[in-house]
Design an enzyme around this catalytic site. Structure first.
Site, PDB file in Angstrom:
ATOM      1  N   HIS A  89       0.806  -1.226   0.000  1.00  0.00           N
ATOM      2  CA  HIS A  89       0.000   0.000   0.000  1.00  0.00           C
ATOM      3  C   HIS A  89       0.840   1.276   0.000  1.00  0.00           C
ATOM      4  O   HIS A  89       0.285   2.366  -0.030  1.00  0.00           O
ATOM      5  CB  HIS A  89      -0.950   0.020   1.202  1.00  0.00           C
ATOM      6  CG  HIS A  89      -0.257   0.296   2.503  1.00  0.00           C
ATOM      7  ND1 HIS A  89       0.454  -0.660   3.173  1.00  0.00           N
ATOM      8  CD2 HIS A  89      -0.140   1.429   3.228  1.00  0.00           C
ATOM      9  CE1 HIS A  89       0.966  -0.140   4.269  1.00  0.00           C
ATOM     10  NE2 HIS A  89       0.628   1.130   4.330  1.00  0.00           N
TER      11      HIS A  89
HETATM   12  C1  UD1 Z   1      -1.971   5.660   6.014  1.00  0.00           C
HETATM   13  C2  UD1 Z   1      -0.612   6.105   6.569  1.00  0.00           C
HETATM   14  C3  UD1 Z   1       0.402   4.999   6.371  1.00  0.00           C
HETATM   15  C4  UD1 Z   1      -0.094   3.706   6.968  1.00  0.00           C
HETATM   16  C5  UD1 Z   1      -1.452   3.370   6.369  1.00  0.00           C
HETATM   17  C6  UD1 Z   1      -2.005   2.109   6.977  1.00  0.00           C
HETATM   18  C7  UD1 Z   1      -0.118   8.490   6.380  1.00  0.00           C
HETATM   19  C8  UD1 Z   1       0.689   9.481   5.670  1.00  0.00           C
HETATM   20  N1  UD1 Z   1      -0.111   7.268   5.855  1.00  0.00           N
HETATM   21  O1  UD1 Z   1      -1.811   5.465   4.625  1.00  0.00           O
HETATM   22  O2  UD1 Z   1       1.598   5.363   7.035  1.00  0.00           O
HETATM   23  O3  UD1 Z   1       0.833   2.690   6.677  1.00  0.00           O
HETATM   24  O4  UD1 Z   1      -2.346   4.456   6.646  1.00  0.00           O
HETATM   25  O5  UD1 Z   1      -3.224   1.759   6.432  1.00  0.00           O
HETATM   26  O6  UD1 Z   1      -0.729   8.806   7.364  1.00  0.00           O
HETATM   27  N2  UD1 Z   1      -9.331   5.217   2.247  1.00  0.00           N
HETATM   28  C9  UD1 Z   1     -10.528   4.577   2.280  1.00  0.00           C
HETATM   29  N3  UD1 Z   1     -11.063   4.240   3.498  1.00  0.00           N
HETATM   30  C10 UD1 Z   1     -10.438   4.524   4.654  1.00  0.00           C
HETATM   31  C11 UD1 Z   1      -9.214   5.196   4.622  1.00  0.00           C
HETATM   32  C12 UD1 Z   1      -8.664   5.532   3.410  1.00  0.00           C
HETATM   33  O7  UD1 Z   1     -11.119   4.293   1.254  1.00  0.00           O
HETATM   34  O8  UD1 Z   1     -10.975   4.186   5.732  1.00  0.00           O
HETATM   35  C13 UD1 Z   1      -8.718   5.551   0.940  1.00  0.00           C
HETATM   36  C14 UD1 Z   1      -8.996   6.946   0.494  1.00  0.00           C
HETATM   37  O9  UD1 Z   1      -9.146   6.926  -0.876  1.00  0.00           O
HETATM   38  C15 UD1 Z   1      -7.719   7.679   0.841  1.00  0.00           C
HETATM   39  C16 UD1 Z   1      -6.679   6.594   0.640  1.00  0.00           C
HETATM   40  O10 UD1 Z   1      -7.319   5.397   1.031  1.00  0.00           O
HETATM   41  O11 UD1 Z   1      -7.523   8.799   0.039  1.00  0.00           O
HETATM   42  C17 UD1 Z   1      -5.439   6.804   1.444  1.00  0.00           C
HETATM   43  O12 UD1 Z   1      -5.750   6.977   2.837  1.00  0.00           O
HETATM   44  P1  UD1 Z   1      -4.751   7.822   3.794  1.00  0.00           P
HETATM   45  O13 UD1 Z   1      -5.216   7.784   5.176  1.00  0.00           O
HETATM   46  O14 UD1 Z   1      -4.509   9.151   3.168  1.00  0.00           O
HETATM   47  O15 UD1 Z   1      -3.376   7.059   3.639  1.00  0.00           O
HETATM   48  P2  UD1 Z   1      -3.066   5.494   3.649  1.00  0.00           P
HETATM   49  O16 UD1 Z   1      -2.565   5.123   2.318  1.00  0.00           O
HETATM   50  O17 UD1 Z   1      -4.193   4.725   4.235  1.00  0.00           O
END
Ligand code: UD1
Length: 393
Positions: free
Chosen positions: A208
């Site tokens: 991821h």
């Molecule tokens: C975040 C953390 C990363 C961690 C990961 C674990 C940061 C910078 N990154 O990355 O260090 O390893 O979490 O999972 O904080 N989304 C959903 N549902 C959710 C959450 C996210 O669909 O409940 C999707 C959204 O499209 C979002 C994307 O995932 O834009 C990324 O989510 P985000 O929290 O920005 O970063 P992660 O890649 O999850």
């Protein structure tokens, strides 16, 4: 008796395994009043609620519902909403965990509000500032008053950066506390059987990191390599897909990648995509895998504890103890190296691995003991009140 109110922050999935044992231990101490604050960085049921439930964190006292956005927008929202809450509630301490945007933003609020900040899993460094997490770690550590390290490298990094020795506590790994507490239950999870898998005869995959999944020219060869490994060893590669990765895979055309439909038994030679797994299901999938391929930080640690071979598809790791003591192989983000390392790992009998020091299921006890000690030694609460009054004038 004076009670100390702490804000224990979770935001994204990996925060929960680190904060759950700390919350549980704090709840056992009458002088502490731990308050669970969820920023809402992760919000899907499968990324948040199921972890709150299985790790027995309970419902958050506050949910800031910040949701997704650019790093800047998300961080700004957390700063604003958590800042408001902190100004209204004036906790005696803010505890943050790990390296996600919520960690950094909430630590910063604490520093600006002159409220002591404690960082669980401090000091880890990949020395790669293109990783958003590295920036989050550096900022959170720079403004923390109590820094709990999980391995010697963390302590060494902090000392080298000039952090006062008295602020650093080598407490061990709180995430491993969660594994220790849940392992027996996880081993009873029906997940492996439901998927039609046999213990020791499948590969578990998680990817991821933005650097691996955001660009098709990086994701495509990684998946092709995993497919080749699955075919060569006639094993299914099971891939619970993070939401970030889900949308990226949808845009690729690779034959041999299939969605698990809830019924079929997984057969060898292909990649099977499934929705994000719950904590107990994922633990059970890790525990029984022949090998794990990942770019996650937490998975490198959990596989080390379980003694399951882990191939880390990254050029660096901020957790060197998992390579030194554990079953982790730092492969690099290199498809050929992944195929070659998988061949070597699956050919050889499993080596005996050591558990890193203080990864013993008691990290939270050491963390909470240090928090209580901090309160005993700190200046009277009245001083904080007067600073606050001065600021609002
Ligand atoms: C975040 C953390 C990363 C961690 C990961 C674990 C940061 C910078 N990154 O990355 O260090 O390893 O979490 O999972 O904080 N989304 C959903 N549902 C959710 C959450 C996210 O669909 O409940 C999707 C959204 O499209 C979002 C994307 O995932 O834009 C990324 O989510 P985000 O929290 O920005 O970063 P992660 O890649 O999850």
């Amino acid at each position: 008796m004076e009670q100390f109110k702490t804000f224990n922050v979770v935001g994204a999935r990996p925060n929960m395994m680190k904060m759950a044992p700390v919350m549980a231990e704090m709840r056992r101490h009458a002088e502490l009043h731990p308050v669970l604050v969820h920023t809402g960085q992760h919000y899907d049921f499968s990324m948040s609620q199921v972890f709150l439930d299985q790790l027995k964190l309970g419902e958050p006292d506050y949910n800031l519902n910040v949701g997704s956005g650019t790093h800047h927008a998300q961080t700004a929202q957390i700063l604003e909403k958590f800042g408001e809450l902190v100004r209204a509630e004036r906790p005696d301490m803010i505890l943050v965990a790990g390296d996600v945007n919520s960690t950094m933003a909430c630590a910063l609020v604490g520093a600006k509000e002159l409220i002591p900040v404690a960082h669980v899993e401090a000091g880890l460094r990949s020395f790669d500032r293109t990783m958003p997490e590295e920036i989050n770690r550096i900022v959170a550590d720079a403004v923390s008053d109590l820094l709990f390290t999980t391995e010697q490298s963390g302590t060494d990094n902090l000392l080298r950066e000039g952090v006062a020795e008295g602020k650093i506590v080598f407490a061990g790994n709180a995430m491993i506390d969660s594994v220790v507490a849940a392992l027996e239950q996880a081993r009873r999870s029906p997940m492996v059987g439901q998927l039609g898998l046999e213990a020791g005869k499948y590969i578990l995959v998680t990817l991821h990191r933005p650097s691996n999944v955001d660009q098709p020219q990086n994701l495509q060869p990684a998946l092709q390599a995993i497919l080749e490994i699955a075919r060569e060893h006639a094993m299914p590669a099971v891939f619970p897909v993070h939401p970030r990765t889900q949308s990226r895979i949808a845009g690729l055309e690779i034959s041999g990648i299939q969605e698990w439909d809830n019924r079929s038994r997984l057969s060898g030679g292909g990649i099977w995509l499934m929705p994000p797994a719950s904590y107990l299901d994922f633990l059970s999938l890790m525990d029984k895998a022949a090998m794990v391929i990942t770019d996650s930080g937490g998975v490198q640690e959990e596989t080390t504890y379980l003694g399951v071979p882990c191939l880390t598809y990254r050029d660096n790791t901020e957790r060197p103890v998992t390579v030194e003591y554990g079953s982790n192989h730092l492969v690099g983000a290199n498809p050929e190296a992944l195929i070659a390392t998988a061949r070597e790992v699956l050919r050889k009998p499993r080596a005996v691995h050591r558990t890193p020091p203080l990864w013993d299921g008691h990290a939270a006890e050491r963390i909470v003991a240090a928090v209580i000690e901090f309160f005993r030694r700190r200046q009277p609460a009245a001083q904080y009140a007067s600073i606050d009054a001065a600021k609002s004038r």
